[in-house]
Design a protein around this motif. Structure first.
Motif, PDB file in Angstrom:
ATOM      1  N   GLY A  81     -33.191 -11.243  72.742  1.00 64.57           N
ATOM      2  CA  GLY A  81     -32.785 -12.470  72.072  1.00 64.57           C
ATOM      3  C   GLY A  81     -33.204 -13.717  72.812  1.00 64.57           C
ATOM      4  N   PRO A 116     -27.348  -8.295  63.775  1.00 62.23           N
ATOM      5  CA  PRO A 116     -26.729  -9.190  62.794  1.00 62.23           C
ATOM      6  C   PRO A 116     -25.243  -9.311  63.129  1.00 62.23           C
ATOM      7  CG  PRO A 116     -28.148  -7.601  61.699  1.00 62.23           C
ATOM      8  CD  PRO A 116     -28.051  -7.182  63.127  1.00 62.23           C
ATOM      9  N   ARG A 117     -24.700 -10.468  62.904  1.00 58.35           N
ATOM     10  CA  ARG A 117     -23.355 -10.729  63.456  1.00 58.35           C
ATOM     11  C   ARG A 117     -22.272  -9.853  62.864  1.00 58.35           C
ATOM     12  NH1 ARG A 117     -24.919 -17.032  63.471  1.00 58.35           N
ATOM     13  NH2 ARG A 117     -25.940 -16.381  61.560  1.00 58.35           N
ATOM     14  N   ASN A 146     -26.099 -11.993  70.022  1.00 57.88           N
ATOM     15  CA  ASN A 146     -26.987 -11.694  71.151  1.00 57.88           C
ATOM     16  C   ASN A 146     -26.175 -11.066  72.296  1.00 57.88           C
ATOM     17  OD1 ASN A 146     -29.174 -13.798  73.247  1.00 57.88           O
ATOM     18  ND2 ASN A 146     -29.068 -11.593  73.000  1.00 57.88           N
ATOM     19  N   GLY A 180     -21.774 -15.575  69.041  1.00 57.25           N
ATOM     20  CA  GLY A 180     -22.043 -16.278  67.797  1.00 57.25           C
ATOM     21  C   GLY A 180     -23.426 -15.998  67.240  1.00 57.25           C
ATOM     22  N   ASP A 181     -24.377 -15.713  68.126  1.00 57.01           N
ATOM     23  CA  ASP A 181     -25.737 -15.375  67.699  1.00 57.01           C
ATOM     24  C   ASP A 181     -25.915 -13.878  67.504  1.00 57.01           C
ATOM     25  OD1 ASP A 181     -26.970 -17.967  67.899  1.00 57.01           O
ATOM     26  OD2 ASP A 181     -26.797 -17.779  70.061  1.00 57.01           O
ATOM     27  N   CYS A 232     -27.446 -22.694  72.007  1.00 56.75           N
ATOM     28  CA  CYS A 232     -28.487 -22.455  71.006  1.00 56.75           C
ATOM     29  C   CYS A 232     -27.892 -22.118  69.660  1.00 56.75           C
ATOM     30  CB  CYS A 232     -29.389 -21.321  71.450  1.00 56.75           C
ATOM     31  SG  CYS A 232     -30.310 -21.810  72.851  1.00 56.75           S
ATOM     32  N   HIS A 243     -23.638 -14.071  74.034  1.00 60.77           N
ATOM     33  CA  HIS A 243     -23.636 -15.125  73.021  1.00 60.77           C
ATOM     34  C   HIS A 243     -23.227 -14.507  71.693  1.00 60.77           C
ATOM     35  CE1 HIS A 243     -25.651 -17.037  76.253  1.00 60.77           C
ATOM     36  NE2 HIS A 243     -26.729 -16.310  76.138  1.00 60.77           N
ATOM     37  N   VAL A 265     -30.105  -8.016  70.159  1.00 63.42           N
ATOM     38  CA  VAL A 265     -29.439  -8.851  69.160  1.00 63.42           C
ATOM     39  C   VAL A 265     -29.163  -7.986  67.933  1.00 63.42           C
ATOM     40  CG1 VAL A 265     -29.513 -11.018  67.888  1.00 63.42           C
ATOM     41  CG2 VAL A 265     -30.925 -10.740  69.915  1.00 63.42           C
TER      42      VAL A 265
END
Lengths: 432, 499, 436
Positions: free
Chosen positions: B430, B360-361, B392, B389-390, B170, B387, B358
């Motif tokens: 998420g 913010p990265r 999450n 990269g998300d 995703c 995950h 989730v």
């Protein structure tokens, strides 16, 4: 700039600057001038104004840059225009997170400039980006050529704050790129023409500008171009846009059918796409030209203008019809031949990868000639929309063609969130 | 949340046996006797999904056609019974648990791919089609169905629609909502609508987008038109090995900050690597502090560039080794390990409590530090597989539900982690949904006004709250389970004992 | 867990001895990954027919929430093919097979069958499968029935249909008139032997499939093995164990352990996947008996499936066979023993043989021990699915590695009048060597 004219009703509890009298003319919507224009500068002021309007059952239309107000039916009644241009702050922008939160009245140009400073962007194709507000663009959800490859409002909107008709302010979504906490209310307001609430704040995930951005134009017979477009759309090249341009559709007055592609990527990636594109075009007997940067920018700007209603109603009718991509070929010939048989001038642009066709129609007896054309086009529940048309014509046809099977549900949703039909009364599908 | 809820439905079973019999016989008239489960002992297997909650339904029905679903829904309206849609029961938030009893509509027999249209990059399927089967049946033609939850070999498309399921890919391809073009939806009233125009695009309001992710509270999808995506020309998978979670999470921020969005960017901590390696022998180093699994795809030339860039970023941020999968088989093995990670945790402890927050990265490093701190505070191990990269997270608190003190600490830990996520500008779920499990946590994120708007939207679709009641929204406190000795007596005759 | 109170006395749970281990039940985290691999779930799409559902039923019995005698428990424990496809995909490592057999044994205890059924089961499992002389006698009778013309006569009269035995008759393999009777006979390699291996001859393998046993010995000998048919061995006991007859199974195991312990062997070679799986798991039969556990452990450690063993050798190149084959994976080879690559590598080593993979090659064919007799309907549907997948490949030969599968698939092909052969993988190898 409060006006000196006497307001038509007591504005004291609206709690924000306002205009009335002749000054409201410039905020007319499809020829209907509001009695009052409100100019809030904070989200609280918007909520207070909605609450006050609701208490007095005054109808209200949110208004950004006014670039897309031609869409939809004329307002049945218009007491107040609520300008969102005072809500023009970028709330947070964290480039390393690739997300941004902006107020609804920010113009696309303003946002793009902020993003560009960090090599980032939102791939929204719009006309008049220095006037068009992000709230208005989302409310209209008029998607452009880049929807095919890079996505559009629907794909990138990750959070909203909305003021509802009764002045309730509620948020949905958030500031992160992945989220299933609660319902996806972003979608509910997308393309709802501001009939369910006033967008106050919008959060987006943003994209990184690619090092290379090339535009090519392919010429050849229409059938070859359509077949090439189908090949490209199902290929691994992941082009940003595959746009079919009809004769005389753009300002360059080209008289051939053309297929314009937008190619982005890294140096090596874009070069490879270009090579493959040339090869595929050759195999379809078509010729490929790569445009210079200025030409390219003009071409995409023209495309955005073509599909925008702007002031099109003065010049004719602008329609959008969406079909499955394989139906585009039939659709193009149907539209052009119907236009021809009804003595209408017709120029078309289509997002070939998506199957979305835009046609501008003009002629001497437009109203009489257009009606039969529209009836044949919208038979069988085609997904159709008249984006712009002269006022008298709008009174005679269904702008959205036949109503979809979910229309009853749409009506219930409207009744729930705006029971007195105060927001943009009568302007949306089925005169909601 | 972790308790096993009362065995007895408060619904029909409390009524007389004859009402129940009447319901069952009418259900049987609609779908046939072998598609109705009514015996209490047989209903036991529908009291769970892959989450921790349990509750028995009054009846389970396995229809095969839209018309049957319509009739079942109308029947439920006449009997005033809740309806709970269920696919394969792999949900992680209790979405398919019949918390108020009623009828569970299982879609596993609605499992036909109705049409595949490559020219238009779409397929129309019944809701019980398995996610991975769609890719299996289209990849020979060069296409795939992009959303890939870890349970993709088991979970149904209908379930994915309900939950707006995510998955590793995703990150670049978008979640389920970005791949659904149209739904044939049976509304809680029994009416049937299509949510998009005939072309699969919005016509009027974006009902499709509104319904995806509504967790079975807006109706039940009986046909789903999905977008198919051309398979990328080239796919490369990197496994970057780090000494610590900190190094790995800083690397994630650096990759995203450099504007690189890989096809997938997954992190597993040391504990997870051990469990995965024990289960799959896929090549995960059991002595690593953390690993990143990075998939890069696209045209060959572009992928090569990305492989170099990502490898360099990983090394610059402390990766001791960056391995590149050399074959499709190696790639598949690494992914099998990643996707089986949750189940593999069963090797470390009898139960795990998975969170789905989730952030913010850029907030990943501090959030993971906080998770470590929580683990120390509650004295329970937490395994991270997520995950990255998300942003999450999936911290899995490992515990034993037989130990009551464990449960209290587990819940507290989960709560603190989610609160932290929200404080950092994140959200409480998420991709797993709110369901039962996070319906109290959703209040961290949204105000009463926010939730009231959502509830009003639900009421437009589901005015009697018949569909999947008591989900998503914070429960009214003090509404304990009602139990009825008469029902207990009846069940005892069937060999089930209310406990 | 606030609502769960003490179990009611009325719900009959498991008796403590040989109960399905709670530790295995607790490993299941209900992720559902097993569902798509389960043949019965693939037929019903009903949760009860899934490994996750069945484990939950056992959990409910163990918790005292469900009576062991409930109809659904018996139905599901016996509807299960025990193919163990679920085990191979389970991320938590639930040893499902270790649940099913004890559960069946508990059901048999808790819910005694009528006297005549018990006597019949005792006769079959103890007298026939427990005693190779009886077994050979019975097999001989079948061979005689088939070869003497009696079958033709019986079939013509239609009396089988009348007795409801026609399906069973169709399932019977052609039993040869010559059996392999393990009595210490040896097969010598050319030159000095590199390996000394014992052949586990089996019950059905040594009678109905006696030529396959001989082919196995020849192929091994050809590859430098001295092969001995160890005397005093018998049936592996798998059929009894699958049927919930734990005691009988244990007796079989002990006899085999004793028989093979006497010799110094590099490996015990078995060519029936089902037997191989059972032999490799003998240790589970002797929980709480350290002496026999140890002996079983040592025995199991040297058991190798014939494909597994040949795959480790530097194979003497076989001769050319021009065949298109497809491979039907025996459950107890692919799932219970996790051997999937070795047979395919062997096939690839036969010049001229082209392997075309079938869809769902590891989905059970419906044979599953005596499943095809006790659950003919499910068995038939799985068989039809298997045949459809196999025939779609256009193969002229279906390769398998287990007598049950071979009989099942062959009977299905006979019924459909298909001229496709079904062979054990060593039969094909043997043929290739003989063609040199």
């Amino acid at each position: 700039m409060p006006s000196e004219a006497t307001p038509p009703f007591d504005l004291t509890d609206f709690g924000c600057p306002s205009l009335s009298g002749a000054a409201t003319e410039q905020f007319s919507i499809q020829g209907v001038a509001p009695r009052v224009v409100l100019l809030p500068t904070t989200e609280e002021e918007v909520a207070a104004a909605l609450k006050a309007a609701s208490a007095r059952q005054l109808t209200l239309a949110p208004y950004g840059g006014g670039t897309l107000q031609e869409i939809g039916y004329p307002p049945e009644v218009l007491d107040i225009v609520l300008s969102t241009r005072g809500l023009n702050r970028i709330i947070t922008y964290e480039p390393a997170d690739l997300t941004i939160s902006v107020q609804a009245g920010c113009t696309l140009a303003q946002i793009s400039a902020a993003l560009a400073a960090h090599g980032q962007m939102l791939p929204f194709d719009a006309a008049g980006t220095d006037r068009a507000t992000i709230g208005g663009l989302v409310a209209a959800n008029l998607t452009g050529p880049r929807r095919f490859g890079t996505g559009s409002y629907r794909d990138l909107l990750i959070g909203v704050v909305i003021a509802y008709a009764d002045g309730t302010v509620a948020k949905a979504g958030g500031q992160v790129v992945k989220n299933v906490s609660g319902y996806d209310l972003m979608k509910l307001h997308l393309g709802a023409l501001g009939t369910l609430g006033v967008l106050l704040r919008l959060n987006f995930k943003v994209l990184t500008q690619r090092p290379v951005d090339i535009t090519t134009v392919i010429t050849g017979p229409l059938n070859a171009l359509l077949s090439l477009a189908a090949t490209l759309a199902t290929s691994q090249l992941s082009l940003d846009s595959i746009e079919l341009l009809g004769p005389s559709s753009l300002r360059d007055e080209a008289t051939d059918w053309r297929l314009a592609e937008r190619i982005t990527g890294s140096q090596a990636g874009a070069q490879r796409k270009l090579t493959d594109l040339h090869r595929l075009a050759d195999s379809h007997g078509c010729r490929t030209t790569t445009l210079g940067a200025t030409e390219a920018q003009e071409l995409w700007q023209d495309c955005a203008s073509f599909i925008s209603p702007g002031t099109a109603s003065n010049e004719g009718v602008l329609i959008r019809i969406s079909v499955q991509p394989s139906g585009l070929s039939n659709l193009v010939s149907t539209v052009t031949s119907l236009a021809h048989s009804n003595n209408l001038d017709c120029s078309v642009v289509a997002h070939a990868g998506d199957g979305t066709l835009f046609a501008r129609l003009a002629g001497s007896d437009l109203t009489a000639a257009f009606r039969p054309l529209w009836e044949s086009l919208t038979q069988g529940h085609a997904n159709a929309l008249i984006l712009a048309a002269p006022g008298n014509l709008k009174g005679e046809v269904n702008l959205w063609g036949q109503l979809p099977s979910g229309f009853d549900l749409m009506r219930r949703i409207k009744a729930e969130f705006d029971p007195h039909r105060l927001l943009n009364r009568g302007r949306f599908i089925g005169h909601l | 949340m972790l308790q096993v809820r009362g065995l007895l439905s408060t619904m029909v079973l409390e009524e007389s046996k004859s009402v129940h019999n009447d319901l069952i016989s009418q259900l049987q008239n609609i779908v046939g006797a072998d598609s109705v489960v009514s015996h209490p002992a047989e209903l036991l297997v529908y009291e769970y999904d892959a989450s921790l909650d349990r509750h028995l339904p009054a009846a389970v029905v396995l229809p095969q056609t839209t018309q049957q679903v319509v009739e079942i829904v109308k029947l439920a309206n006449r009997f005033d019974l809740p309806v709970v849609p269920r696919g394969s029961g792999t949900g992680l938030s209790g979405g398919a648990i019949a918390i108020k009893g009623g009828i569970v509509i299982v879609t596993t027999r609605m499992n036909h791919i109705l049409s595949i249209d490559y020219a238009n990059r779409r397929a129309t399927v019944q809701p019980g089609v398995i996610n991975a089967d769609l890719t299996h049946y289209t990849e020979h033609a060069g296409f795939f169905y992009a959303p890939d939850p870890s349970s993709q070999k088991v979970c149904t498309i209908g379930g994915n629609v309900a939950e707006n399921s995510g998955g590793p890919h995703c990150l670049s391809y978008g979640a389920t909502t970005n791949h659904i073009l149209d739904l044939e939806l049976v509304l809680p009233t029994g009416d049937v609508i299509h949510t998009s125009g005939a072309d699969g695009d919005q016509h009027g309001l974006d009902l499709t987008g509104t319904v995806v992710g509504s967790e079975g509270t807006f109706g039940i999808a009986t046909e789903v038109t999905v977008r198919l995506t051309p398979l990328p020309e080239d796919t490369q998978v990197l496994l970057a090995i780090f000494r610590s979670v900190d190094e790995a999470s800083n690397t994630v921020s650096a990759i995203i900050g450099a504007g690189i969005i890989p096809a997938a960017l997954e992190m597993m901590d040391g504990l997870c690597c051990q469990a995965i390696e024990a289960a799959y022998h896929a090549g995960y180093p059991p002595d690593a502090g953390a690993v990143l699994l990075v998939e890069l795809d696209g045209l060959r030339e572009a992928v090569e560039e990305l492989v170099d860039q990502v490898s360099t970023i990983c090394r610059n941020h402390g990766a001791g080794e960056v391995r590149r999968a050399r074959s499709a088989a190696e790639r598949a093995a690494l992914w099998a390990g990643r996707k089986g990670a949750l189940g593999a945790l069963g090797r470390l402890a009898p139960n795990y409590y998975i969170q789905d927050g989730v952030v913010p990265r850029t907030k990943l490093p501090e959030t993971l530090q906080f998770v470590e701190q929580v683990s120390r505070d509650i004295r329970l191990p937490i395994a991270n597989v997520f995950h990255a990269g998300d942003g999450n997270l999936h911290p899995n608190i490992l515990f034993d539900r037989q130990d009551p003190t464990n449960i209290e600490r587990t819940l507290r830990g989960g709560l603190e982690i989610l609160r932290f996520c929200v404080e950092k500008g994140g959200v409480v779920s998420g991709e797993h949904g709110i369901g039962l499990e996070k319906r109290e946590h959703i209040a961290f994120l949204y105000t009463t006004e926010d939730l009231a708007v959502m509830a009003r939207l639900r009421d437009c679709f589901n005015p009697r709250q018949l569909f999947n009641p008591d989900k998503i929204f914070p429960p009214l406190r003090g509404c304990g389970e009602v139990r009825d000795q008469r029902v207990a007596a009846r069940l005892a005759k069937e060999g089930i004992y209310a406990v | 867990m606030a609502i769960v109170t003490a179990p009611t006395a009325k719900a009959m749970g498991f008796t403590e001895i040989d109960a399905p281990p709670r530790s295995i039940i607790d490993r299941c985290v209900q992720c559902g990954f097993c569902l798509p691999t389960c043949p019965t779930y693939q037929l019903t799409f009903s949760e009860a027919s899934s490994p996750r559902g069945r484990i939950h039923l056992l959990r409910a019995v163990s918790d005292g929430r469900l009576d062991l005698r409930a109809a659904v428990v018996r139905e599901q424990m016996y509807q299960c093919l025990n193919c163990r496809a679920c085990e191979a995909v389970c991320p938590s490592g639930v040893q499902y097979g270790q649940l099913v057999e004890p559960a069946r044994a508990q059901i048999e205890q808790a819910h005694p069958r009528p006297l005549w059924q018990r006597m019949f089961r005792t006769f079959i499992f103890v007298r026939v499968f427990g005693d190779m002389r009886m077994f050979r006698l019975a097999s001989g009778a079948i061979a005689l029935y088939q070869h003497s013309g009696l079958r033709t006569l019986v079939r013509r009269t239609g009396m089988l249909k009348l007795l409801g035995l026609d399906k069973q008759d169709a399932l019977l393999p052609e039993v040869p008139l010559r059996f392999v009777i393990p009595s210490g006979q040896r097969w010598q390699p050319q030159g000095s032997p590199h390996h000394h291996v014992g052949l586990f001859t089996g019950c059905i393998m040594s009678t109905a499939f006696a030529p396959t046993d001989e082919a196995t010995a020849r192929v091994l000998a050809r590859n430098g093995c001295e092969v001995v048919a160890v005397p005093d061995q018998g049936c592996c006991g798998a059929l009894a164990l699958h049927a919930g007859e734990a005691g009988t199974g244990r007796e079989n195991a002990k006899r085999n352990i004793v028989a093979f312990e006497r010799l110094e062997l590099d490996a015990i070679i078995v060519n029936a996947a089902g037997c191989g799986a059972a032999l490799k798991e003998y240790r589970h039969l002797f929980h709480g008996d350290p002496e026999w556990s140890r002996r079983a452990e040592r025995f199991s450690a040297s058991v190798r499936d014939v494909s597994e063993f040949l795959d480790t050798l530097d194979l003497v190149p076989p001769g050319r066979l021009d065949r298109v084959v497809t491979y039907q994976e025996p459950c107890h080879l692919a799932h219970a023993q996790r051997i999937t690559a070795a047979p395919r590598r062997l096939l690839a080593k036969i010049p001229g043989v082209r392997l075309v993979e079938m869809e769902e090659s590891s989905l059970c064919c419906g044979s599953a021990g005596i499943y095809n007799v006790i659950r003919p309907e499910f068995s038939r549907r799985l068989l039809e699915r298997k045949l459809k997948n196999a025939l779609q490949t256009g193969a002229d030969t279906i390769i398998s590695a287990n007598p049950g599968c071979i009989m099942q698939v062959a009977s299905g092909l006979r019924e459909q009048g298909k001229r496709v052969r079904v062979l054990h993988i060593v039969d094909l190898l043997d043929e290739a060597y003989r063609s040199v």
